[in-house]
Design a protein around this motif. Structure first.
Motif, PDB file in Angstrom:
ATOM      1  N   SER A  86       0.818  -1.218   0.000  1.00 29.14           N
ATOM      2  CA  SER A  86       0.000   0.000   0.000  1.00 29.14           C
ATOM      3  C   SER A  86       0.851   1.268   0.000  1.00 29.14           C
ATOM      4  CB  SER A  86      -0.930   0.014   1.216  1.00 29.14           C
ATOM      5  OG  SER A  86      -0.170   0.130   2.405  1.00 29.14           O
ATOM      6  N   GLY A  87       2.144   1.116   0.328  1.00 27.82           N
ATOM      7  CA  GLY A  87       3.015   2.283   0.387  1.00 27.82           C
ATOM      8  C   GLY A  87       2.807   3.127   1.622  1.00 27.82           C
ATOM      9  N   THR A  88       2.142   2.563   2.629  1.00 21.19           N
ATOM     10  CA  THR A  88       1.870   3.311   3.851  1.00 21.19           C
ATOM     11  C   THR A  88       2.817   2.893   4.969  1.00 21.19           C
ATOM     12  OG1 THR A  88       0.217   1.699   4.605  1.00 21.19           O
ATOM     13  CG2 THR A  88      -0.570   3.567   3.284  1.00 21.19           C
ATOM     14  N   THR A  89       2.952   3.773   5.931  1.00 21.86           N
ATOM     15  CA  THR A  89       3.744   3.502   7.132  1.00 21.86           C
ATOM     16  C   THR A  89       2.840   3.733   8.324  1.00 21.86           C
ATOM     17  OG1 THR A  89       5.740   4.284   6.027  1.00 21.86           O
ATOM     18  CG2 THR A  89       5.815   4.142   8.419  1.00 21.86           C
ATOM     19  N   ARG A  90       2.910   2.839   9.293  1.00 23.36           N
ATOM     20  CA  ARG A  90       2.115   2.992  10.505  1.00 23.36           C
ATOM     21  C   ARG A  90       3.002   2.720  11.710  1.00 23.36           C
ATOM     22  NH1 ARG A  90       0.537  -1.687  12.910  1.00 23.36           N
ATOM     23  NH2 ARG A  90       0.948  -3.585  11.755  1.00 23.36           N
ATOM     24  N   VAL A  91       2.518   3.105  12.867  1.00 24.27           N
ATOM     25  CA  VAL A  91       3.236   2.856  14.108  1.00 24.27           C
ATOM     26  C   VAL A  91       2.600   1.636  14.764  1.00 24.27           C
ATOM     27  CG1 VAL A  91       3.907   3.779  16.351  1.00 24.27           C
ATOM     28  CG2 VAL A  91       3.762   5.301  14.378  1.00 24.27           C
ATOM     29  N   ALA A  92       3.406   0.648  15.074  1.00 26.34           N
ATOM     30  CA  ALA A  92       2.915  -0.563  15.736  1.00 26.34           C
ATOM     31  C   ALA A  92       3.355  -0.559  17.196  1.00 26.34           C
ATOM     32  CB  ALA A  92       3.463  -1.793  15.031  1.00 26.34           C
ATOM     33  N   GLY A  93       2.500  -1.079  18.042  1.00 28.24           N
ATOM     34  CA  GLY A  93       2.852  -1.249  19.446  1.00 28.24           C
ATOM     35  C   GLY A  93       2.563  -0.070  20.346  1.00 28.24           C
ATOM     36  N   CYS A  94       1.896   0.967  19.834  1.00 28.87           N
ATOM     37  CA  CYS A  94       1.621   2.126  20.684  1.00 28.87           C
ATOM     38  C   CYS A  94       0.215   2.028  21.274  1.00 28.87           C
ATOM     39  CB  CYS A  94       1.785   3.427  19.914  1.00 28.87           C
ATOM     40  SG  CYS A  94       0.646   3.614  18.545  1.00 28.87           S
ATOM     41  N   ILE A  95       0.018   2.736  22.373  1.00 27.22           N
ATOM     42  CA  ILE A  95      -1.280   2.798  23.019  1.00 27.22           C
ATOM     43  C   ILE A  95      -2.229   3.585  22.122  1.00 27.22           C
ATOM     44  CG2 ILE A  95      -2.546   3.681  25.033  1.00 27.22           C
ATOM     45  CD1 ILE A  95      -0.605   1.438  25.739  1.00 27.22           C
ATOM     46  N   GLU A  96      -3.428   3.082  21.939  1.00 25.97           N
ATOM     47  CA  GLU A  96      -4.484   3.807  21.233  1.00 25.97           C
ATOM     48  C   GLU A  96      -5.660   3.954  22.199  1.00 25.97           C
ATOM     49  OE1 GLU A  96      -5.389   1.631  17.663  1.00 25.97           O
ATOM     50  OE2 GLU A  96      -3.746   2.593  16.588  1.00 25.97           O
ATOM     51  N   THR A  97      -6.019   5.180  22.492  1.00 28.11           N
ATOM     52  CA  THR A  97      -7.101   5.468  23.432  1.00 28.11           C
ATOM     53  C   THR A  97      -8.333   5.901  22.655  1.00 28.11           C
ATOM     54  OG1 THR A  97      -5.488   6.173  25.090  1.00 28.11           O
ATOM     55  CG2 THR A  97      -7.766   6.902  25.400  1.00 28.11           C
ATOM     56  N   SER A  98      -9.461   5.242  22.891  1.00 30.13           N
ATOM     57  CA  SER A  98     -10.718   5.629  22.243  1.00 30.13           C
ATOM     58  C   SER A  98     -11.205   6.944  22.837  1.00 30.13           C
ATOM     59  CB  SER A  98     -11.774   4.551  22.450  1.00 30.13           C
ATOM     60  OG  SER A  98     -11.404   3.384  21.762  1.00 30.13           O
ATOM     61  N   VAL A  99     -11.653   7.833  21.964  1.00 26.66           N
ATOM     62  CA  VAL A  99     -12.150   9.143  22.393  1.00 26.66           C
ATOM     63  C   VAL A  99     -13.487   9.428  21.707  1.00 26.66           C
ATOM     64  CG1 VAL A  99      -9.867  10.115  22.897  1.00 26.66           C
ATOM     65  CG2 VAL A  99     -10.814  10.324  20.600  1.00 26.66           C
ATOM     66  N   ALA A 100     -14.307  10.237  22.358  1.00 26.72           N
ATOM     67  CA  ALA A 100     -15.605  10.592  21.789  1.00 26.72           C
ATOM     68  C   ALA A 100     -15.798  12.096  21.678  1.00 26.72           C
ATOM     69  CB  ALA A 100     -16.727   9.992  22.630  1.00 26.72           C
ATOM     70  N   THR A 101     -15.009  12.871  22.432  1.00 21.44           N
ATOM     71  CA  THR A 101     -15.186  14.323  22.442  1.00 21.44           C
ATOM     72  C   THR A 101     -13.831  15.023  22.319  1.00 21.44           C
ATOM     73  OG1 THR A 101     -14.923  14.550  24.839  1.00 21.44           O
ATOM     74  CG2 THR A 101     -17.164  14.082  24.027  1.00 21.44           C
ATOM     75  N   ILE A 102     -13.891  16.293  21.998  1.00 21.79           N
ATOM     76  CA  ILE A 102     -12.677  17.106  21.948  1.00 21.79           C
ATOM     77  C   ILE A 102     -12.003  17.093  23.312  1.00 21.79           C
ATOM     78  CG2 ILE A 102     -11.829  19.483  21.766  1.00 21.79           C
ATOM     79  CD1 ILE A 102     -13.769  19.900  19.469  1.00 21.79           C
ATOM     80  N   SER A 103     -12.789  17.170  24.354  1.00 24.87           N
ATOM     81  CA  SER A 103     -12.242  17.147  25.714  1.00 24.87           C
ATOM     82  C   SER A 103     -11.468  15.851  25.980  1.00 24.87           C
ATOM     83  CB  SER A 103     -13.381  17.316  26.721  1.00 24.87           C
ATOM     84  OG  SER A 103     -12.881  17.279  28.032  1.00 24.87           O
ATOM     85  N   ASP A 104     -11.988  14.715  25.497  1.00 28.41           N
ATOM     86  CA  ASP A 104     -11.274  13.437  25.648  1.00 28.41           C
ATOM     87  C   ASP A 104      -9.899  13.497  24.992  1.00 28.41           C
ATOM     88  OD1 ASP A 104     -13.558  12.351  26.866  1.00 28.41           O
ATOM     89  OD2 ASP A 104     -14.176  11.244  25.057  1.00 28.41           O
ATOM     90  N   VAL A 105      -9.844  14.097  23.807  1.00 26.89           N
ATOM     91  CA  VAL A 105      -8.569  14.198  23.081  1.00 26.89           C
ATOM     92  C   VAL A 105      -7.598  15.083  23.853  1.00 26.89           C
ATOM     93  CG1 VAL A 105      -7.419  14.863  20.946  1.00 26.89           C
ATOM     94  CG2 VAL A 105      -9.702  13.828  20.858  1.00 26.89           C
ATOM     95  N   TYR A 106      -8.071  16.229  24.322  1.00 28.65           N
ATOM     96  CA  TYR A 106      -7.192  17.129  25.071  1.00 28.65           C
ATOM     97  C   TYR A 106      -6.717  16.500  26.373  1.00 28.65           C
ATOM     98  CZ  TYR A 106      -7.558  20.971  21.803  1.00 28.65           C
ATOM     99  OH  TYR A 106      -7.452  21.749  20.682  1.00 28.65           O
ATOM    100  N   ASP A 107      -7.528  15.642  26.986  1.00 27.36           N
ATOM    101  CA  ASP A 107      -7.073  14.904  28.171  1.00 27.36           C
ATOM    102  C   ASP A 107      -5.874  14.028  27.817  1.00 27.36           C
ATOM    103  OD1 ASP A 107      -9.070  16.058  29.711  1.00 27.36           O
ATOM    104  OD2 ASP A 107     -10.363  14.270  29.697  1.00 27.36           O
ATOM    105  N   CYS A 108      -5.915  13.387  26.651  1.00 24.80           N
ATOM    106  CA  CYS A 108      -4.783  12.568  26.188  1.00 24.80           C
ATOM    107  C   CYS A 108      -3.550  13.435  25.929  1.00 24.80           C
ATOM    108  CB  CYS A 108      -5.151  11.794  24.929  1.00 24.80           C
ATOM    109  SG  CYS A 108      -6.351  10.476  25.180  1.00 24.80           S
ATOM    110  N   VAL A 109      -3.771  14.610  25.345  1.00 21.76           N
ATOM    111  CA  VAL A 109      -2.658  15.530  25.085  1.00 21.76           C
ATOM    112  C   VAL A 109      -2.002  15.941  26.397  1.00 21.76           C
ATOM    113  CG1 VAL A 109      -2.021  17.821  24.206  1.00 21.76           C
ATOM    114  CG2 VAL A 109      -3.563  16.348  22.875  1.00 21.76           C
ATOM    115  N   VAL A 110      -2.808  16.285  27.379  1.00 23.55           N
ATOM    116  CA  VAL A 110      -2.270  16.689  28.688  1.00 23.55           C
ATOM    117  C   VAL A 110      -1.486  15.533  29.311  1.00 23.55           C
ATOM    118  CG1 VAL A 110      -2.911  17.320  31.055  1.00 23.55           C
ATOM    119  CG2 VAL A 110      -3.988  18.473  29.116  1.00 23.55           C
ATOM    120  N   GLN A 111      -2.038  14.327  29.245  1.00 27.49           N
ATOM    121  CA  GLN A 111      -1.336  13.159  29.775  1.00 27.49           C
ATOM    122  C   GLN A 111       0.005  12.963  29.061  1.00 27.49           C
ATOM    123  OE1 GLN A 111      -3.491   9.451  29.440  1.00 27.49           O
ATOM    124  NE2 GLN A 111      -1.660   8.254  29.817  1.00 27.49           N
TER     125      GLN A 111
END
Length: 129
Positions: A86-111
């Motif tokens: 596919s010619g794509t590059t991805r990151v394997a092995g990292c934490i992925e946190t499910s989010v539903a709101t902008i606030s959820d995303v900013y909480d991850c950024v702060v962390q």
């Protein structure tokens, strides 16, 4: 050092950087679609490159570890994986946190920000390391 990387990524309230703009754009797109027949699943990862190694900023910090962690909480190494078909590059092995709101995303950024490698230099009191 002192070339504006952190400012470019984060910005300030009066002039947001790439990260806040991307967050706002994602949620604006979803809101614009406003289509009940479409469902979105959003996940956040937050990485930094430190000494030419990937660091997962959402992984729990390791106790008494002096080197940056390139291991996530499952014991897997965080690494780049290329798919030649596919010619794509991805990151394997990292934490992925499910989010539903902008606030959820900013909480991850702060962390994640709390785990960045920073130190003082003569040019900048909060230089990324």
């Amino acid at each position: 050092t002192a070339s504006g990387k952190t400012h470019t990524m984060q910005g300030v309230p009066s002039s947001p950087g790439i990260i806040p703009r991307a967050i706002e754009d994602c949620f604006a797109h979803i809101e614009e679609e406003g289509n009940e027949s479409r469902e979105y699943a959003l996940r956040v990862s937050y990485l930094e490159v430190y000494n030419e190694k990937l660091r997962d900023l959402l992984a729990p910090p390791k106790l008494n570890v002096s080197k940056p962690s390139i291991i996530n909480n499952s014991g897997d190494q965080v690494r780049l994986v290329e798919d030649p078909r596919s010619g794509t590059t991805r990151v394997a092995g990292c934490i992925e946190t499910s989010v539903a709101t902008i606030s959820d995303v900013y909480d991850c950024v702060v962390q994640g920000e709390s785990q960045r490698q920073i130190g003082e230099t003569s040019a900048n009191a909060k230089s990324s390391r």
